[in-house]
Design an enzyme around this catalytic site. Structure first.
Site, PDB file in Angstrom:
ATOM      1  N   ARG A 173       0.844  -1.183   0.000  1.00  0.00           N
ATOM      2  CA  ARG A 173       0.000   0.000   0.000  1.00  0.00           C
ATOM      3  C   ARG A 173       0.891   1.249   0.000  1.00  0.00           C
ATOM      4  NH1 ARG A 173      -2.145  -3.477   4.010  1.00  0.00           N
ATOM      5  NH2 ARG A 173      -4.238  -4.255   3.542  1.00  0.00           N
ATOM      6  N   HIS A 213      -2.346   2.501  -6.008  1.00  0.00           N
ATOM      7  CA  HIS A 213      -3.250   1.370  -5.814  1.00  0.00           C
ATOM      8  C   HIS A 213      -3.419   0.561  -7.101  1.00  0.00           C
ATOM      9  CE1 HIS A 213      -6.355  -1.030  -3.927  1.00  0.00           C
ATOM     10  NE2 HIS A 213      -7.085  -0.879  -5.024  1.00  0.00           N
ATOM     11  N   LYS A 216      -1.830  -2.361   8.004  1.00  0.00           N
ATOM     12  CA  LYS A 216      -2.917  -1.771   8.777  1.00  0.00           C
ATOM     13  C   LYS A 216      -2.979  -2.383  10.171  1.00  0.00           C
ATOM     14  CE  LYS A 216      -5.976  -0.491   4.947  1.00  0.00           C
ATOM     15  NZ  LYS A 216      -7.336  -0.670   4.357  1.00  0.00           N
ATOM     16  N   ARG A 236      -0.680  -1.831  -7.121  1.00  0.00           N
ATOM     17  CA  ARG A 236      -1.010  -2.922  -6.181  1.00  0.00           C
ATOM     18  C   ARG A 236      -2.021  -3.862  -6.829  1.00  0.00           C
ATOM     19  NH1 ARG A 236      -1.492  -4.318  -0.573  1.00  0.00           N
ATOM     20  NH2 ARG A 236      -3.627  -4.679   0.144  1.00  0.00           N
ATOM     21  N   HIS A 267      -4.236  -8.743   3.443  1.00  0.00           N
ATOM     22  CA  HIS A 267      -5.679  -8.645   3.644  1.00  0.00           C
ATOM     23  C   HIS A 267      -6.105  -9.447   4.876  1.00  0.00           C
ATOM     24  CE1 HIS A 267      -6.662  -7.571  -0.812  1.00  0.00           C
ATOM     25  NE2 HIS A 267      -6.420  -6.508  -0.079  1.00  0.00           N
ATOM     26  N   TYR A 327      -9.931  -8.903  -6.783  1.00  0.00           N
ATOM     27  CA  TYR A 327      -8.983  -8.898  -7.885  1.00  0.00           C
ATOM     28  C   TYR A 327      -9.241 -10.008  -8.882  1.00  0.00           C
ATOM     29  CZ  TYR A 327      -6.553  -5.715  -4.774  1.00  0.00           C
ATOM     30  OH  TYR A 327      -6.248  -4.666  -3.959  1.00  0.00           O
TER      31      TYR A 327
END
Length: 308
Positions: free
Chosen positions: A158, A251, A182, A254, A277, A286
């Protein structure tokens, strides 16, 4: 900063800052998310005070819905409104858990329908045109830019992860890179052999521009930490020369990383881990773009297909 005080049943006061501290310290939300939640809650608080002379913990669903309707009239997108509602829901859930309120005003609220937009990844040829281009190995900015683009493409990081990447996160002997994602979740991503000499070249040049004891891997030409605007400009400046796509962003790189892996038959769970994730549902987005693989499977498996 204006603090919106909530009267607790125990007689103590709790401020909006307490909730923001909870998000930052307990939930490990990013600073960007915490700031966004703060802004959304202050906007709702201002509306309730101006229109009804009420504070946040006195809100009812009809009153909040009035403001949401006003946002729709102001032509805010359903996605933006849903994001604001997510902040409100989290806040009222916190108040309910800490005994500040007796009911959750948004417990039965249903999110607005959002039209699905398929993000188109860069093609493999577009990425290769940039990464295979000749360049001056003594030009710090060019070396940094190409390293940034390749790191995005070979790791799927990210934007904020890339900006906060530290030199100590890169392990060249083992060809791995440590990423803090995250909520401070750490993951290890393998590095391709092809990127190692580019990292070596960049690190040599970096020593010439760094001022002080900067820990971040990627720096500006003045030796400062990278920032979002510059990262976006770098991606746009390079890909606008090889691609006609309207949206060129970190992004999308990514997205390209994940799509190209899946096109080549990578396991969905493995891609999930590489992307960092929390759930497989996020990674499955995706697969919608992985049409090349889907067509190949369909052609080879269907009884009515004409085989080559």
């Amino acid at each position: 900063m204006v603090k919106y005080l909530i009267l607790l049943s125990s007689g103590f006061f709790m401020s909006l800052q307490s909730f923001l501290d909870y998000l930052s310290l307990e939930k490990k939300y990013s600073q960007h998310t915490v700031i966004a939640y703060k802004r959304d809650l202050q906007q709702l608080a201002a509306f309730l005070h101006e229109e009804y002379d009420l504070c946040l913990n006195q809100a009812t669903y009809p009153l909040i819905r009035t403001w949401l309707s006003a946002l729709l009239d102001a032509e805010l997108s359903a996605r933006t409104i849903n994001r604001k509602v997510a902040a409100f829901k989290s806040y009222y859930k916190f108040l309910l858990a800490t005994g500040c309120i007796d009911f959750h005003p948004l417990s039965k609220h249903k999110s607005l329908k959002v039209s699905k937009t398929i993000q188109i990844p860069f093609s493999k040829d577009e990425v290769q045109q940039i990464l295979d281009s000749t360049y001056d190995p003594s030009n710090f900015e060019v070396v940094r830019d190409l390293l940034l683009i390749e790191l995005f493409y070979v790791t799927g990081m990210r934007k904020e992860e890339m900006i906060n990447l530290k030199i100590s996160d890169v392990n060249l002997p083992y060809k791995t890179i440590r990423v803090l994602g995250k909520r401070n979740k750490e993951r290890i991503i393998p590095l391709l052999e092809s990127i190692v000499p580019k990292l070596d070249t960049y690190l040599s040049l970096r020593n010439q521009v760094v001022d002080g004891n900067r820990q971040e891997l990627l720096l500006t030409k003045k030796g400062d930490k990278l920032y979002s605007g510059l990262v976006y400009r770098i991606i746009k400046s390079y890909f606008s020369k090889v691609s006609q796509k309207v949206k060129t962003s970190p992004h999308i790189l990514r997205h390209s990383f994940a799509t190209h892996l899946l096109d080549e038959g990578a396991d969905l769970n493995a891609v999930k881990e590489l992307l960092g994730h929390a759930s497989l549902a996020s990674t499955q987005v995706y697969t919608h773009s992985s049409m090349a693989m889907l067509k190949g499977v369909y052609k080879n498996a269907h009884p009515r297909s004409i085989k080559d």
